[in-house]
Design an enzyme around this catalytic site. Structure first.
Site, PDB file in Angstrom:
ATOM      1  CE  LYS A 140      -1.773   6.999  -3.461  1.00 57.81           C
ATOM      2  NZ  LYS A 140      -2.218   6.042  -2.444  1.00 57.81           N
ATOM      3  CG  ASP A 174      -1.655   1.261   1.485  1.00 63.01           C
ATOM      4  OD1 ASP A 174      -1.637   2.141   0.607  1.00 63.01           O
ATOM      5  OD2 ASP A 174      -2.298   1.381   2.557  1.00 63.01           O
ATOM      6  CD  GLU A 179      -5.184   3.642  -2.527  1.00 64.64           C
ATOM      7  OE1 GLU A 179      -6.064   4.427  -2.117  1.00 64.64           O
ATOM      8  OE2 GLU A 179      -4.044   4.019  -2.845  1.00 64.64           O
ATOM      9  CG  ASP A 183      -9.543   5.190   2.023  1.00 60.63           C
ATOM     10  OD1 ASP A 183      -9.124   5.776   3.042  1.00 60.63           O
ATOM     11  OD2 ASP A 183      -8.794   4.642   1.196  1.00 60.63           O
TER      12      ASP A 183
END
Ligand code: AMP
Length: 603
Positions: free
Chosen positions: A72, A10, A169, A192
């Site tokens: 990211k 992850d 994800e 999330d």
């Protein structure tokens, strides 16, 4: 360890984790200090090797310009595309080129920096497993576009990892919750809420296969915003107590305290915030969970509209869901859990550690690939439509948004102009009617045999592989000449812009529809004008003078209407010219018949 060992990773905005299958179970691997969460932070000292992970954290305040976090957000983007104003380090890169990070006089790509995080994870895993690691499954947000997925893959390769599969994800989280055991056609919502991003995804499980039905979210919403709201509240409270103590809510100490208080209030119903004041004195202020919740409710509430939109896109009512799962540290807050229960009309499943679910799922997927886990296949979707630019600058969609991948689709195109020798294949991604309003993924030219207008036959095929990477094939079907272009260096759209694109396509739906009609009507006019001119030449003196004058006037009106953008006027002018040339068409038809009969000697 078996030679076919594959790890699951992850690669998070804030933290990253790595896992491997052990005796049939997915386990997360710890670093030498026994920690499984590695901050996605890299500090570049003036001299010496970069420092990665937890050891780099203190540099965020000590050397903010040389400490890279949240990289990211920059992966697979172009300069200027992502708002970097809030980052403590500088960004660079050529205008319109790939975004880069600037450390002192040097520039580095986001892929290189992510690769340093991946290298550390790889080394920690190798130490924990006592074996070399060279293959990995890496997760990305479901809305990541082609360029962002490719950048993630590149980061893996730079770290010496062959990325076997990129998976979404939410899909990974669903696997970790064991939702592959649910009945057929089960619908699952994955909520999330991490440190800086919020994602909501709706998945469907169908005969052991996961599909992402829809995704939505906000790339600038998360636990950090909760810290900000609370820090501001605490600063106000302390200012009321000690007016001369002018506390900056953005100060690292106050933010850290806000974060500590927030985490404590996930378990306790009341706590104290402590802030150091001058001369080693400390100020205390009491805070109940209810008070805290009223301060941060506006932040948490922001997730509601995204959930409702994701449900609407999946064409589902909340009652049709079979499970709701929570991912991301901020979902430990009771307020978040209550809101989720209210939106979806059911209690969320909280059986997994929300920080670890995605990494565990990636590890399970790695197990599926290496054969250690059997019976599950994963399918994902395209977050935005993919197409090419056609006549008049319109977008011709080849693979619509929300198509399950891997997928393949194609269409045949022809030349707009006689004698044309090349065709430009301009690949775009987005939901707008005009290609210029969408994002360019890439462009290339294909040569073909020149001929009359409409004589060329160019097949264009789009193929999206299991990693979400787009391969574009263009082929001249007459000569067999073909080109296959992988949209590999396609750094274009940022995650935030994906959301923006969908919102814009809704906002501009009417205008876009109008623009398409106008372009199509203009194309029709441009086809008619030369055709009518040619027909008039053919008819010659056979056409009565007044009929010719009428057609000239109608033609002039079409040409005049073409100058402007008045759709109704152009449509009316086209229709009038169409109707006004009936007599001419009949005349030409009769002439042609007579000629044909004459040739055969009938007359
Ligand atoms: P992630 O990006 O998933 O690691 O999420 C990290 C976010 O979750 C940060 O904003 C943390 O402050 C927050 N967080 C972690 N644990 C808790 C907790 N027990 N209660 C509330 N927020 C938490």
């Amino acid at each position: 360890m078996p030679a076919d060992l594959i790890v699951g990773i992850d690669l998070g905005t804030t933290n990253s984790l790595i896992g491997a299958m052990d005796a049939g179970f997915p386990i997360l691997l710890a670093d030498a200090e026994g920690r499984r969460l590695t901050p996605s932070v890299v500090y570049f000292p003036e001299s010496g090797e970069p420092v990665v992970g937890r050891a780099a954290e203190p540099s965020r305040t000590r050397a903010p310009e040389r400490t890279v976090y949240s990289v990211k957000r920059l992966m697979g983007t172009r300069t200027g595309e992502v708002d970097t104003a809030d980052l403590s380090y500088r960004t660079g890169g050529a205008a319109g080129g790939p975004a880069r990070v600037r450390i002192g006089a040097e520039e580095r790509s986001p892929e290189e920096i992510s690769a340093l995080v991946l290298k550390k994870l790889k080394a920690d895993a190798e130490r924990a497993l006592g074996a070399a690691v060279s293959r990995a499954v890496v997760t990305v947000p479901a809305y990541f576009n082609d360029a962002q997925r490719q950048a993630t893959k590149t980061a893996g390769e730079l770290a010496g990892l062959h990325v076997e599969r990129i998976i979404n994800e939410p899909t990974a989280a669903a696997l970790a919750y064991g939702l592959d055991k649910l009945g057929d056609r089960s619908k699952i919502a994955v909520y999330d809420l991490g440190g800086g991003t919020f994602d909501i995804s709706i998945l469907e499980l169908n005969a052991g296969v996961f599909q992402v039905l829809s995704t939505n979210g906000n790339t600038r919403l998360g636990g950090d915003d909760i810290d900000t709201a609370l820090a501001e509240h605490l600063a106000r409270q302390l200012a009321a107590m000690v007016p001369e103590f002018n506390l900056n809510p953005a100060s690292p100490a106050l933010r850290a305290e806000a974060r500590r208080v927030k985490i404590e209030l996930s378990d306790a119903t009341e706590t104290q915030a402590r802030i150091d004041y001058k001369n080693h004195r400390t100020l205390f202020t009491r805070l109940t969970r209810a008070e805290f919740e009223s301060v941060v409710l506006p932040v948490v509430e922001k997730t509601r509209s995204h959930c409702l939109r994701a449900l609407a896109d999946a064409k589902l009512a909340p009652g049709e869901l079979d499970a709701v799962i929570l991912v991301g540290g901020a979902t430990r807050m009771p307020l978040v859990r209550a809101l989720v229960a209210e939106i979806f009309g059911r209690e969320p499943d909280t059986s997994q550690n929300p920080d670890e679910a995605v990494a565990l799922g990636a590890t399970i997927q790695a197990g599926i690939l290496s054969g250690a886990v059997r019976g599950v296949v994963l399918l994902d979707i395209t977050p935005l439509s993919l197409g090419i630019e056609t006549f008049g600058g319109l977008t011709n969609v080849i693979i619509p948004r929300n198509t399950t991948i891997p997928t393949k689709a194609g269409e045949m195109f022809t030349n707009a102009v006689a004698g044309q020798r090349t065709v430009r294949i301009h690949v775009v991604q987005g939901e707008r009617e005009k290609a210029a309003d969408n994002w360019t993924l890439g462009a290339f030219e294909l040569d073909f045999t020149a001929g009359t207008r409409g004589s060329a036959r160019v097949g264009v095929q789009f193929e999206i592989d299991t990693d979400g990477i787009l391969h574009v094939l263009a082929r001249d079907t007459k000569t067999g000449e073909e080109k296959v272009v992988e949209m590999r260096s396609a750094v274009d759209v940022s995650d935030a812009q994906v959301e923006q694109m969908i919102a814009e396509s809704v906002d501009h739906a009417f205008e876009d529809y109008h623009a398409r009609l106008l372009v199509e009507t203009q194309l029709k006019s441009r086809e008619m004008l030369p055709a009518v001119r040619h027909a008039l030449e053919l008819a010659g003196a056979a056409l009565p003078i007044d009929a010719r004058a009428n057609i000239d006037a109608l033609t002039a009106e079409v040409a005049a209407a073409l100058e402007g953008e008045d759709l109704e006027r152009l449509k009316a002018a086209n229709a009038a010219l169409d109707a006004g040339t009936q007599e001419l068409a009949t005349l030409l038809m009769e002439q042609a018949m007579d000629e044909a009969l004459e040739r055969r000697g009938v007359v």
